[in-house]
Write a protein that holds these residues in place. Structure first.
Motif, mmCIF file in Angstrom:
data_model
loop_
_atom_site.group_PDB
_atom_site.id
_atom_site.type_symbol
_atom_site.label_atom_id
_atom_site.label_comp_id
_atom_site.label_asym_id
_atom_site.label_seq_id
_atom_site.Cartn_x
_atom_site.Cartn_y
_atom_site.Cartn_z
ATOM 1 N N LYS A 210 0.850 -1.181 0.000
ATOM 2 C CA LYS A 210 0.000 0.000 0.000
ATOM 3 C C LYS A 210 0.891 1.237 0.000
ATOM 4 C CE LYS A 210 -3.651 2.486 2.497
ATOM 5 N NZ LYS A 210 -4.559 2.483 3.669
ATOM 6 N N ILE A 211 0.642 2.098 -0.968
ATOM 7 C CA ILE A 211 1.351 3.378 -1.072
ATOM 8 C C ILE A 211 0.348 4.489 -0.798
ATOM 9 C CG2 ILE A 211 2.626 4.936 -2.596
ATOM 10 C CD1 ILE A 211 3.273 2.419 -4.311
ATOM 11 N N LYS A 212 0.761 5.473 -0.021
ATOM 12 C CA LYS A 212 -0.075 6.657 0.193
ATOM 13 C C LYS A 212 0.766 7.881 -0.118
ATOM 14 C CE LYS A 212 -3.627 8.483 3.287
ATOM 15 N NZ LYS A 212 -4.348 8.270 4.568
ATOM 16 N N LEU B 192 -3.048 0.400 -3.982
ATOM 17 C CA LEU B 192 -2.868 -0.964 -3.506
ATOM 18 C C LEU B 192 -2.259 -1.800 -4.622
ATOM 19 C CD1 LEU B 192 -6.251 -1.658 -1.646
ATOM 20 C CD2 LEU B 192 -4.126 -0.726 -0.708
ATOM 21 N N PHE B 193 -1.337 -2.696 -4.273
ATOM 22 C CA PHE B 193 -0.733 -3.542 -5.302
ATOM 23 C C PHE B 193 -0.321 -4.880 -4.720
ATOM 24 C CE2 PHE B 193 2.869 -1.254 -3.448
ATOM 25 C CZ PHE B 193 3.854 -2.233 -3.334
ATOM 26 N N ASN B 194 -0.052 -5.800 -5.616
ATOM 27 C CA ASN B 194 0.419 -7.129 -5.225
ATOM 28 C C ASN B 194 1.549 -7.544 -6.157
ATOM 29 O OD1 ASN B 194 0.108 -10.328 -5.893
ATOM 30 N ND2 ASN B 194 -0.215 -9.937 -3.726
ATOM 31 N N SER C 159 12.835 -1.370 -2.184
ATOM 32 C CA SER C 159 13.872 -0.531 -2.789
ATOM 33 C C SER C 159 13.409 0.032 -4.125
ATOM 34 C CB SER C 159 15.157 -1.339 -2.986
ATOM 35 O OG SER C 159 15.705 -1.738 -1.753
ATOM 36 N N TYR C 160 12.743 -0.804 -4.907
ATOM 37 C CA TYR C 160 12.294 -0.357 -6.224
ATOM 38 C C TYR C 160 11.245 0.740 -6.104
ATOM 39 C CZ TYR C 160 10.442 -0.256 -10.920
ATOM 40 O OH TYR C 160 10.032 0.178 -12.164
ATOM 41 N N VAL C 161 10.229 0.529 -5.253
ATOM 42 C CA VAL C 161 9.158 1.520 -5.117
ATOM 43 C C VAL C 161 9.711 2.841 -4.589
ATOM 44 C CG1 VAL C 161 7.012 2.087 -3.901
ATOM 45 C CG2 VAL C 161 7.342 -0.214 -4.843
ATOM 46 N N ARG C 162 10.586 2.769 -3.618
ATOM 47 C CA ARG C 162 11.145 4.009 -3.054
ATOM 48 C C ARG C 162 11.986 4.753 -4.091
ATOM 49 N NH1 ARG C 162 9.926 4.792 1.992
ATOM 50 N NH2 ARG C 162 9.372 3.046 3.369
ATOM 51 N N LYS C 163 12.655 4.045 -4.958
ATOM 52 C CA LYS C 163 13.431 4.692 -6.002
ATOM 53 C C LYS C 163 12.518 5.396 -7.003
ATOM 54 C CE LYS C 163 16.854 3.764 -9.616
ATOM 55 N NZ LYS C 163 17.663 2.709 -10.286
ATOM 56 N N VAL C 164 11.422 4.729 -7.383
ATOM 57 C CA VAL C 164 10.478 5.324 -8.348
ATOM 58 C C VAL C 164 9.830 6.574 -7.768
ATOM 59 C CG1 VAL C 164 8.278 4.958 -9.543
ATOM 60 C CG2 VAL C 164 10.022 3.158 -9.562
ATOM 61 N N THR D 240 4.070 7.255 2.074
ATOM 62 C CA THR D 240 4.341 6.131 2.965
ATOM 63 C C THR D 240 4.192 4.839 2.169
ATOM 64 O OG1 THR D 240 2.023 6.022 3.704
ATOM 65 C CG2 THR D 240 3.563 7.341 5.023
ATOM 66 N N LEU D 241 4.879 3.812 2.628
ATOM 67 C CA LEU D 241 4.830 2.512 1.958
ATOM 68 C C LEU D 241 4.685 1.424 3.013
ATOM 69 C CD1 LEU D 241 5.189 0.574 -0.485
ATOM 70 C CD2 LEU D 241 7.678 0.758 -0.101
ATOM 71 N N GLU D 242 3.678 0.567 2.822
ATOM 72 C CA GLU D 242 3.489 -0.590 3.696
ATOM 73 C C GLU D 242 3.574 -1.855 2.846
ATOM 74 O OE1 GLU D 242 -0.220 -0.283 5.753
ATOM 75 O OE2 GLU D 242 0.082 1.821 6.285
ATOM 76 N N LEU D 243 4.360 -2.824 3.305
ATOM 77 C CA LEU D 243 4.503 -4.090 2.597
ATOM 78 C C LEU D 243 4.264 -5.245 3.570
ATOM 79 C CD1 LEU D 243 7.728 -3.499 0.454
ATOM 80 C CD2 LEU D 243 5.369 -3.551 -0.366
ATOM 81 N N ARG D 244 3.601 -6.287 3.070
ATOM 82 C CA ARG D 244 3.375 -7.485 3.883
ATOM 83 C C ARG D 244 3.558 -8.720 3.016
ATOM 84 N NH1 ARG D 244 -0.848 -10.998 5.255
ATOM 85 N NH2 ARG D 244 -2.298 -9.885 3.905
#
Length: 376
Positions: A188-190, A257-259, A273-278, A285-289
């Motif tokens: 989840k990215i906000k 939201l993504f998977n 790392s990839y999402v934060r670079k983009v 904020t970024l949440e991963l599970r």
């Protein structure tokens, strides 16, 4: 109780065992197995409405083969040609919720274990056989198979190999087996902005515009190239929303939201790392599970099962790691070689779920052949 695999499947379908309801199925299975072979030991669990059962032959042996599966089903929905919990034979198919997923598999291996031990009463002295069933595979799975495996580990009863009778075939039973599964990472990215009037964009920070061209670097991107066993790990966006559903106010924030169904080549840390670079430079904020960890079985179990299918069906199966997650991941996480073998899966979770009786019979024959080979 000398039921054949089709007759047992009919009985199992008649139980309305939507997750996490067990509805008394375990009592029926205990009666079937103990009537033919009375030496089974039994471990049961019940927590938060979930019921698990583990039945096993008592002799401690070097090899321990476990057949595993679930008796819970998804809700049937409306529009069936017949009552979804009344087994109905029509046009060469047996209809009912769970006909494919996966009461057919449970029926096949329960009958196979019963008949094998009845014909080979001394086999359990050299090969421990067990059956693990849960009523929470279609749900969260928190207190299902993984919960029972933790108990078995504490008792020194973990199997050395496992077969899960999930529906894995495409056209006919035995054409495909699962030898691994990809992992699953939910994200989840906000993205934060500043709400304002559309007529004064200079006073707004529109998170939709901030995302802008960067969306193409997220949506549908392959995070690796895959390999001989796994497709590439793809980031799949499932939901984007923001604003108040009006045309004159810009959103204050935007949620995505993504998977990622990830191969072993991409980890949760790689995704982060990839999402934060983009999105570098944005306020977000970024949440991963990690909901499941991928695995691949390359042991002799795969070779043996493939050979058995070839003998019964006249062709070798395709080895696959595609599809969603299953309880096989809990065996794989403990280093237990596991394969998934079952009937076709073209109507699983659908209205008018159905199975060909000959596919159920063939699955039973595959399991019987495998038991004979592993005991040889």
């Amino acid at each position: 109780m000398n039921l054949n695999p089709i007759a047992l499947l009919e009985k199992l379908i008649a139980y309305p065992s939507t997750t996490p309801n067990e509805c008394g199925i375990y009592t029926l299975i205990q009666e079937i197995l103990t009537h033919a072979y009375g030496e089974f030991e039994i471990i049961t669990q019940e927590k938060e409405g979930v019921k698990n059962i583990f039945l096993y032959t008592p002799h401690k042996t070097r090899e321990h083969l476990c057949f595993a599966g679930h008796i819970d089903v998804v809700p049937p929905g409306e529009g069936w040609i017949s009552d979804p919990f009344t087994p109905t034979h029509t046009d060469g198919y047996l209809y009912g919720r769970g006909a494919q997923d996966m009461k057919s598999g449970v029926s096949a291996f329960v009958c196979a274990v019963r008949d094998f031990l009845a014909r080979n009463p001394k086999a359990s002295q050299d090969l421990r056989l067990s059956i693990l069933l849960t009523s929470d595979e279609e749900g969260e799975g928190t207190y299902g198979t993984q919960y029972m495996l933790a108990e078995l580990e504490s008792r020194g009863l973990l199997p050395t190999m496992a077969i899960i009778a999930e529906p894995t075939a495409h056209q006919t039973c035995g054409d495909t087996i699962k030898v691994g599964r990809r992992g699953s990472i939910n994200g989840k990215i906000k993205i934060f902005g500043k709400q304002g009037h559309v007529a004064y964009p200079q006073n707004c920070i529109n998170p939709t515009e901030l995302l802008g061209a960067r969306l193409g670097e997220l949506a549908g991107v392959n995070l690796d190239e895959g390999n001989a066993h796994f497709d590439p790990s793809k980031l799949v966006i499932t939901d984007i929303r923001g604003g108040m559903q009006v045309v004159n106010v810009t959103p204050n924030d935007l949620s995505i939201l993504f998977n990622v169904r990830n191969s072993p080549q991409t980890t949760k840390d790689d995704v982060e790392s990839y999402v934060r670079k983009v999105l570098e430079g944005l306020d977000f904020t970024l949440e991963l599970r990690q909901s499941s960890v991928g695995f691949l079985t390359t042991s002799a179990l795969v070779t043996m099962m493939s050979a058995c299918i070839d003998s019964v069906c006249g062709h070798a199966p395709e080895l696959s790691t595609s599809g969603g997650t299953s309880d096989a991941r809990f065996f794989g996480a403990r280093g237990i070689p596991v394969v998934e073998v079952g009937v076709p899966n073209d109507t699983i979770h659908a209205i008018n779920e159905r199975v060909k009786p000959q596919d159920v019979q063939k699955l039973y024959e595959i399991f019987m052949h495998f038991l004979a080979q592993v005991n040889a």
